[in-house]
Design an enzyme around this catalytic site. Sequence first.
Site, PDB file in Angstrom:
ATOM      1  N   HIS A 118      36.916  53.604  42.075  1.00  0.00           N
ATOM      2  CA  HIS A 118      37.941  54.178  41.191  1.00  0.00           C
ATOM      3  C   HIS A 118      37.382  54.598  39.836  1.00  0.00           C
ATOM      4  O   HIS A 118      38.120  54.737  38.871  1.00  0.00           O
ATOM      5  CB  HIS A 118      39.095  53.179  41.013  1.00  0.00           C
ATOM      6  CG  HIS A 118      39.835  52.916  42.295  1.00  0.00           C
ATOM      7  ND1 HIS A 118      40.598  51.796  42.519  1.00  0.00           N
ATOM      8  CD2 HIS A 118      39.925  53.645  43.441  1.00  0.00           C
ATOM      9  CE1 HIS A 118      41.116  51.839  43.748  1.00  0.00           C
ATOM     10  NE2 HIS A 118      40.716  52.943  44.323  1.00  0.00           N
ATOM     11  N   PHE A 141      46.872  44.633  37.456  1.00  0.00           N
ATOM     12  CA  PHE A 141      48.057  45.493  37.563  1.00  0.00           C
ATOM     13  C   PHE A 141      49.282  44.716  38.012  1.00  0.00           C
ATOM     14  O   PHE A 141      50.357  44.881  37.475  1.00  0.00           O
ATOM     15  CB  PHE A 141      47.795  46.604  38.584  1.00  0.00           C
ATOM     16  CG  PHE A 141      47.300  47.884  37.977  1.00  0.00           C
ATOM     17  CD1 PHE A 141      47.313  48.081  36.617  1.00  0.00           C
ATOM     18  CD2 PHE A 141      46.842  48.908  38.797  1.00  0.00           C
ATOM     19  CE1 PHE A 141      46.870  49.262  36.057  1.00  0.00           C
ATOM     20  CE2 PHE A 141      46.392  50.096  38.249  1.00  0.00           C
ATOM     21  CZ  PHE A 141      46.400  50.268  36.880  1.00  0.00           C
ATOM     22  N   CYS A 197      34.261  74.352  29.180  1.00  0.00           N
ATOM     23  CA  CYS A 197      35.133  75.141  30.072  1.00  0.00           C
ATOM     24  C   CYS A 197      36.609  75.036  29.704  1.00  0.00           C
ATOM     25  O   CYS A 197      37.459  75.600  30.395  1.00  0.00           O
ATOM     26  CB  CYS A 197      34.918  74.726  31.519  1.00  0.00           C
ATOM     27  SG  CYS A 197      35.553  73.092  31.883  1.00  0.00           S
ATOM     28  N   SER A 211      44.776  42.693  45.426  1.00  0.00           N
ATOM     29  CA  SER A 211      46.019  42.533  46.184  1.00  0.00           C
ATOM     30  C   SER A 211      45.932  43.278  47.522  1.00  0.00           C
ATOM     31  O   SER A 211      46.798  43.126  48.371  1.00  0.00           O
ATOM     32  CB  SER A 211      47.200  43.043  45.357  1.00  0.00           C
ATOM     33  OG  SER A 211      46.976  44.385  44.990  1.00  0.00           O
ATOM     34  N   ASP A 264      35.902  48.596  34.712  1.00  0.00           N
ATOM     35  CA  ASP A 264      35.607  47.977  33.418  1.00  0.00           C
ATOM     36  C   ASP A 264      34.130  47.790  33.099  1.00  0.00           C
ATOM     37  O   ASP A 264      33.793  47.263  32.041  1.00  0.00           O
ATOM     38  CB  ASP A 264      36.332  46.621  33.326  1.00  0.00           C
ATOM     39  CG  ASP A 264      36.000  45.691  34.500  1.00  0.00           C
ATOM     40  OD1 ASP A 264      34.904  45.820  35.089  1.00  0.00           O
ATOM     41  OD2 ASP A 264      36.841  44.829  34.820  1.00  0.00           O
TER      42      ASP A 264
HETATM   43  P1  NAD Z   1      45.883  44.156  41.575  1.00  0.00           P
HETATM   44  O1  NAD Z   1      46.344  43.992  40.181  1.00  0.00           O
HETATM   45  O2  NAD Z   1      46.726  44.882  42.533  1.00  0.00           O
HETATM   46  O3  NAD Z   1      45.607  42.722  42.219  1.00  0.00           O
HETATM   47  C1  NAD Z   1      44.891  41.738  41.535  1.00  0.00           C
HETATM   48  C2  NAD Z   1      45.016  40.467  42.351  1.00  0.00           C
HETATM   49  O4  NAD Z   1      44.181  39.502  41.746  1.00  0.00           O
HETATM   50  C3  NAD Z   1      46.448  39.911  42.370  1.00  0.00           C
HETATM   51  O5  NAD Z   1      46.842  39.686  43.705  1.00  0.00           O
HETATM   52  C4  NAD Z   1      46.336  38.606  41.572  1.00  0.00           C
HETATM   53  O6  NAD Z   1      47.128  37.586  42.106  1.00  0.00           O
HETATM   54  C5  NAD Z   1      44.878  38.250  41.719  1.00  0.00           C
HETATM   55  N1  NAD Z   1      44.306  37.525  40.579  1.00  0.00           N
HETATM   56  C6  NAD Z   1      44.388  37.846  39.253  1.00  0.00           C
HETATM   57  N2  NAD Z   1      43.676  36.985  38.516  1.00  0.00           N
HETATM   58  C7  NAD Z   1      43.164  36.060  39.391  1.00  0.00           C
HETATM   59  C8  NAD Z   1      42.353  34.910  39.235  1.00  0.00           C
HETATM   60  N3  NAD Z   1      41.902  34.521  38.037  1.00  0.00           N
HETATM   61  N4  NAD Z   1      42.034  34.191  40.348  1.00  0.00           N
HETATM   62  C9  NAD Z   1      42.481  34.574  41.576  1.00  0.00           C
HETATM   63  N5  NAD Z   1      43.237  35.666  41.783  1.00  0.00           N
HETATM   64  C10 NAD Z   1      43.572  36.404  40.706  1.00  0.00           C
HETATM   65  O7  NAD Z   1      44.411  44.743  41.500  1.00  0.00           O
HETATM   66  P2  NAD Z   1      43.581  45.634  42.528  1.00  0.00           P
HETATM   67  O8  NAD Z   1      43.786  45.173  43.926  1.00  0.00           O
HETATM   68  O9  NAD Z   1      42.211  45.710  41.967  1.00  0.00           O
HETATM   69  O10 NAD Z   1      44.281  47.066  42.422  1.00  0.00           O
HETATM   70  C11 NAD Z   1      44.631  47.600  41.178  1.00  0.00           C
HETATM   71  C12 NAD Z   1      43.942  48.892  40.776  1.00  0.00           C
HETATM   72  O11 NAD Z   1      43.956  48.906  39.360  1.00  0.00           O
HETATM   73  C13 NAD Z   1      42.515  48.976  41.167  1.00  0.00           C
HETATM   74  O12 NAD Z   1      42.403  50.118  41.881  1.00  0.00           O
HETATM   75  C14 NAD Z   1      41.715  49.074  39.871  1.00  0.00           C
HETATM   76  O13 NAD Z   1      41.062  50.323  39.853  1.00  0.00           O
HETATM   77  C15 NAD Z   1      42.712  49.146  38.759  1.00  0.00           C
HETATM   78  N6  NAD Z   1      42.554  48.137  37.662  1.00  0.00           N
HETATM   79  C16 NAD Z   1      41.325  47.789  37.234  1.00  0.00           C
HETATM   80  C17 NAD Z   1      41.184  46.839  36.227  1.00  0.00           C
HETATM   81  C18 NAD Z   1      39.779  46.477  35.794  1.00  0.00           C
HETATM   82  O14 NAD Z   1      38.894  47.312  35.876  1.00  0.00           O
HETATM   83  N7  NAD Z   1      39.551  45.259  35.328  1.00  0.00           N
HETATM   84  C19 NAD Z   1      42.312  46.237  35.661  1.00  0.00           C
HETATM   85  C20 NAD Z   1      43.591  46.638  36.123  1.00  0.00           C
HETATM   86  C21 NAD Z   1      43.689  47.595  37.131  1.00  0.00           C
END
Ligand code: NAD
Length: 253
Positions: A126, A40, A162, A201, A109
């Site tokens: 989630h 995100f 429903c 994050s 996912d």
């Molecule tokens: P977020 O997007 O807020 O944070 C992701 C973090 O991961 C970021 O700080 C980023 O810097 C870090 N990151 C990304 N790729 C990386 C890598 N290869 N190595 C190291 N760090 C890396 O995600 P969140 O905290 O999970 O919160 C977002 C919400 O969105 C969650 O509640 C989730 O449900 C949902 N979401 C899920 C998916 C999925 O299922 N794959 C994808 C997008 C959002």
Amino acid sequence: MIASDLRTGVERLGDMIAAAKVIVPFTGAGISTEAGIPDFRSPGGLWTRNRPIGFDEFVASQDARDESWRRRFAMDATFAQARPARGHRALASLYRAGKIPAVITQNIDNLHQASGFAAADVIELHGNTTYARCIGCGQRYELSWVKERFEPDGAAPDCTICNEPVKTATISFGQAMPEAEMERAAALAQQCDLFIAIGSSLVVWPAAGFPLMAKKAGAKLVIINREQTDQDDVADLVLRYDIGETLGPFVGN
Ligand code: NAD
């Protein structure tokens, strides 16, 4: 403590894993970026392209439901093609070795299940985007069922039982958290001796409360995330490196 370089950090993490009896991982979108699913909040992440549709809006508006399903089907190939990345596979190895009883995840996912975790041992805070449910009676629908009805005119379908809207089985902003999962996650956070937050994050609450809960209950806390988080100060070890690079060495047979 912030690891000064990747090698030292991985060694230190290896020592902590070896010393721990019960390890609980807590994962966010960052563990799945290597699998091709955007997160995100990184630059170019989903957040920067689409404002999220909250639960109240989804319930109140057919337009919002149509848009929500349009976005989901636009991501269909991405979710369908994604395979577990090194981070998922490392955790699955430690699960098979009996070190990890279950994983707490914010992800939707299905990739922890695909990596070898039993579905019962993936605590999805989630929900899951690989199937759908009626928001009224909870009836499960497969995405193929929704797609068949959505595709002709782009209108989101309602439940055949429903008549309430059908939504991906995810928890949207403004929607109640799943009670059983929250309770199980809290129990795990308080029972483990090593809690590892990976690729989050740590800004989405209440999920972001679990690392702090584990630390307060006496566990060691490790944070693996390439960006800084608000909880780095309380962690015993912070690894600001790529997750695949950091956890790759822990992928076993
Ligand atoms: P977020 O997007 O807020 O944070 C992701 C973090 O991961 C970021 O700080 C980023 O810097 C870090 N990151 C990304 N790729 C990386 C890598 N290869 N190595 C190291 N760090 C890396 O995600 P969140 O905290 O999970 O919160 C977002 C919400 O969105 C969650 O509640 C989730 O449900 C949902 N979401 C899920 C998916 C999925 O299922 N794959 C994808 C997008 C959002």
